[in-house]
Design a protein around this motif. Structure first.
Motif, PDB file in Angstrom:
ATOM      1  N   ASN A   1      -4.101   1.306   7.321  1.00  0.00           N
ATOM      2  CA  ASN A   1      -4.241   2.624   7.939  1.00  0.00           C
ATOM      3  C   ASN A   1      -3.918   3.662   6.889  1.00  0.00           C
ATOM      4  OD1 ASN A   1      -4.947   4.027  10.312  1.00  0.00           O
ATOM      5  ND2 ASN A   1      -2.812   4.516  10.732  1.00  0.00           N
ATOM      6  N   SER A   2      -4.556   4.830   6.974  1.00  0.00           N
ATOM      7  CA  SER A   2      -4.430   5.786   5.880  1.00  0.00           C
ATOM      8  C   SER A   2      -4.403   7.227   6.357  1.00  0.00           C
ATOM      9  CB  SER A   2      -5.596   5.605   4.899  1.00  0.00           C
ATOM     10  OG  SER A   2      -5.626   6.640   3.925  1.00  0.00           O
ATOM     11  N   LYS A   3      -3.803   8.062   5.512  1.00  0.00           N
ATOM     12  CA  LYS A   3      -3.782   9.499   5.745  1.00  0.00           C
ATOM     13  C   LYS A   3      -5.161  10.132   5.602  1.00  0.00           C
ATOM     14  CE  LYS A   3       0.868   9.551   3.751  1.00  0.00           C
ATOM     15  NZ  LYS A   3       1.684   9.954   2.575  1.00  0.00           N
ATOM     16  N   ASP A   4      -6.157   9.366   5.131  1.00  0.00           N
ATOM     17  CA  ASP A   4      -7.520   9.900   5.106  1.00  0.00           C
ATOM     18  C   ASP A   4      -8.184   9.799   6.476  1.00  0.00           C
ATOM     19  OD1 ASP A   4      -8.298   7.243   5.389  1.00  0.00           O
ATOM     20  OD2 ASP A   4      -9.237   7.083   3.418  1.00  0.00           O
TER      21      ASP A   4
ATOM     22  N   THR B   1      -0.620   4.201   5.032  1.00  0.00           N
ATOM     23  CA  THR B   1       0.572   4.350   5.866  1.00  0.00           C
ATOM     24  C   THR B   1       1.064   3.040   6.447  1.00  0.00           C
ATOM     25  OG1 THR B   1      -0.664   4.737   7.929  1.00  0.00           O
ATOM     26  CG2 THR B   1      -0.195   6.663   6.527  1.00  0.00           C
ATOM     27  N   PHE B   2       0.172   2.052   6.594  1.00  0.00           N
ATOM     28  CA  PHE B   2       0.570   0.802   7.243  1.00  0.00           C
ATOM     29  C   PHE B   2      -0.414  -0.300   6.902  1.00  0.00           C
ATOM     30  CE2 PHE B   2       1.316  -2.097  10.889  1.00  0.00           C
ATOM     31  CZ  PHE B   2       2.695  -2.214  10.791  1.00  0.00           C
ATOM     32  N   LEU B   3       0.100  -1.543   6.901  1.00  0.00           N
ATOM     33  CA  LEU B   3      -0.725  -2.734   6.682  1.00  0.00           C
ATOM     34  C   LEU B   3      -0.424  -3.750   7.771  1.00  0.00           C
ATOM     35  CD1 LEU B   3      -0.172  -3.210   2.836  1.00  0.00           C
ATOM     36  CD2 LEU B   3      -2.240  -2.302   3.923  1.00  0.00           C
ATOM     37  N   ASP B   4      -1.469  -4.417   8.247  1.00  0.00           N
ATOM     38  CA  ASP B   4      -1.293  -5.482   9.230  1.00  0.00           C
ATOM     39  C   ASP B   4      -2.241  -6.609   8.868  1.00  0.00           C
ATOM     40  OD1 ASP B   4      -0.173  -6.642  11.574  1.00  0.00           O
ATOM     41  OD2 ASP B   4      -1.983  -6.128  12.694  1.00  0.00           O
ATOM     42  N   ALA B   5      -1.748  -7.842   8.900  1.00  0.00           N
ATOM     43  CA  ALA B   5      -2.548  -8.986   8.465  1.00  0.00           C
ATOM     44  C   ALA B   5      -2.653 -10.017   9.573  1.00  0.00           C
ATOM     45  CB  ALA B   5      -1.944  -9.625   7.222  1.00  0.00           C
ATOM     46  N   ARG B   6      -3.721 -10.809   9.512  1.00  0.00           N
ATOM     47  CA  ARG B   6      -3.943 -11.881  10.484  1.00  0.00           C
ATOM     48  C   ARG B   6      -3.130 -13.130  10.149  1.00  0.00           C
ATOM     49  NH1 ARG B   6      -6.041 -10.757  15.072  1.00  0.00           N
ATOM     50  NH2 ARG B   6      -8.216 -10.329  14.562  1.00  0.00           N
TER      51      ARG B   6
ATOM     52  N   GLY C   1       0.830  -1.196   0.000  1.00  0.00           N
ATOM     53  CA  GLY C   1       0.000   0.000   0.000  1.00  0.00           C
ATOM     54  C   GLY C   1       0.862   1.242   0.000  1.00  0.00           C
ATOM     55  N   GLY C   2       0.387   2.301  -0.634  1.00  0.00           N
ATOM     56  CA  GLY C   2       1.197   3.513  -0.705  1.00  0.00           C
ATOM     57  C   GLY C   2       0.397   4.744  -1.020  1.00  0.00           C
ATOM     58  N   ASP C   3       1.090   5.724  -1.600  1.00  0.00           N
ATOM     59  CA  ASP C   3       0.501   7.044  -1.765  1.00  0.00           C
ATOM     60  C   ASP C   3      -0.402   7.178  -2.988  1.00  0.00           C
ATOM     61  OD1 ASP C   3       1.463   8.079   0.570  1.00  0.00           O
ATOM     62  OD2 ASP C   3       3.310   8.862  -0.316  1.00  0.00           O
TER      63      ASP C   3
END
Length: 266
Positions: free
Chosen positions: A106-109, A92-97, A41-43
């Protein structure tokens, strides 16, 4: 810009550069325990999911089994198996199970979103709708007031979590560990507050206050419900006990000092 790098951590050898977006790539995460599927994920606001077994070298035959020393960082052709749309600003970040299904972004929005990576779908009638454009720089500007009611017309996420401030730095949001109950989402925030949400309802259940500056990251204890460590731009790391989270108990810094009562909600 726009690439993820696959590497052999044991040897330090680069294996492949994977085209992973149209702008800076800020976050990566494996989706499964077997290390076959990963997300980036990115900008450009999109989360892309790739299957490492389907990578193809641009100049070679079908299949990808690792690069040689001569072409250690070869760019590969890698169409994502899915592109998850729903954010209006950079991820901004990714987390997986690690179950191959559940992914949190997670995002800047100013939102975190939970995704089901089995079959996210956007109704066809919404595919042609324009996506709102929001111009702001998260490093020194607040999320525009006029953008707070906007929504992505192709949002295929399962749930959206709000209330934290994703500003100043690439703040992280995470899923609580399955061994500790796995029932929460939690995130740092630019206002210094660590927020915890119920995974199912999306309701904020706790707001942990102690830090005096941006909380960039937090880590839930792998097996104990409610025990967490947080880090902040105020120069401190704080360990939160289960009682401190839920009942306004006391916390200790990493140095063992007792800063006094911690305010907890829920």
């Amino acid at each position: 810009v726009g690439h993820a790098l696959l590497a052999d951590a044991a040897s330090g050898r680069a294996l492949a550069r994977v085209p992973a977006g149209d702008d800076d790539v800020n976050a990566v995460a494996w989706l499964d325990a077997g290390g076959r599927v990963f997300a980036c994920g990115g900008d450009d606001n999109v989360v892309r999911v790739f299957d490492s077994r389907a990578l193809r070298r641009d100049t070679g035959p079908a299949g990808f089994t690792g690069a040689t020393d001569a072409d250690a960082a070869a760019t590969v052709s890698a169409a994502p198996v899915m592109a998850l749309e729903g954010h209006l600003a950079g991820v901004t970040f990714l987390d997986a199970r690690l179950d191959g299904v559940h992914l949190l972004s997670n995002s800047k929005d100013q939102t975190a979103k939970l995704w089901d990576c089995r079959a996210p779908a956007t109704p066809s009638r919404r595919r042609a709708l324009p996506v709102p454009r929001v111009d702001f720089d998260y490093r020194w500007q607040a999320w525009p007031r006029a953008a707070r009611g906007l929504a992505h017309p192709r949002d295929a996420s399962m749930a959206t979590f709000t209330g934290h401030a994703v500003l100043s730095t690439l703040i992280r949001a995470r899923l609580s560990p399955a061994a500790a109950g796995g029932a929460h989402v939690y995130a740092g925030s630019a206002d210094g507050v660590v927020r915890v949400w119920d995974l199912v309802s999306g309701v904020e259940t706790r707001a942990l206050r102690h830090h005096g500056d941006v909380v960039r990251d937090a880590s839930w204890h792998p097996t104990e419900p409610g025990v967490m460590v947080t880090s902040s731009f105020d120069g401190s790391c704080v360990r939160w006990g289960a009682a401190g989270e839920s009942k306004g108990g006391r916390v200790r810094t990493a140095a063992g000092a007792d800063p006094g009562p911690a305010a907890g909600g829920g």
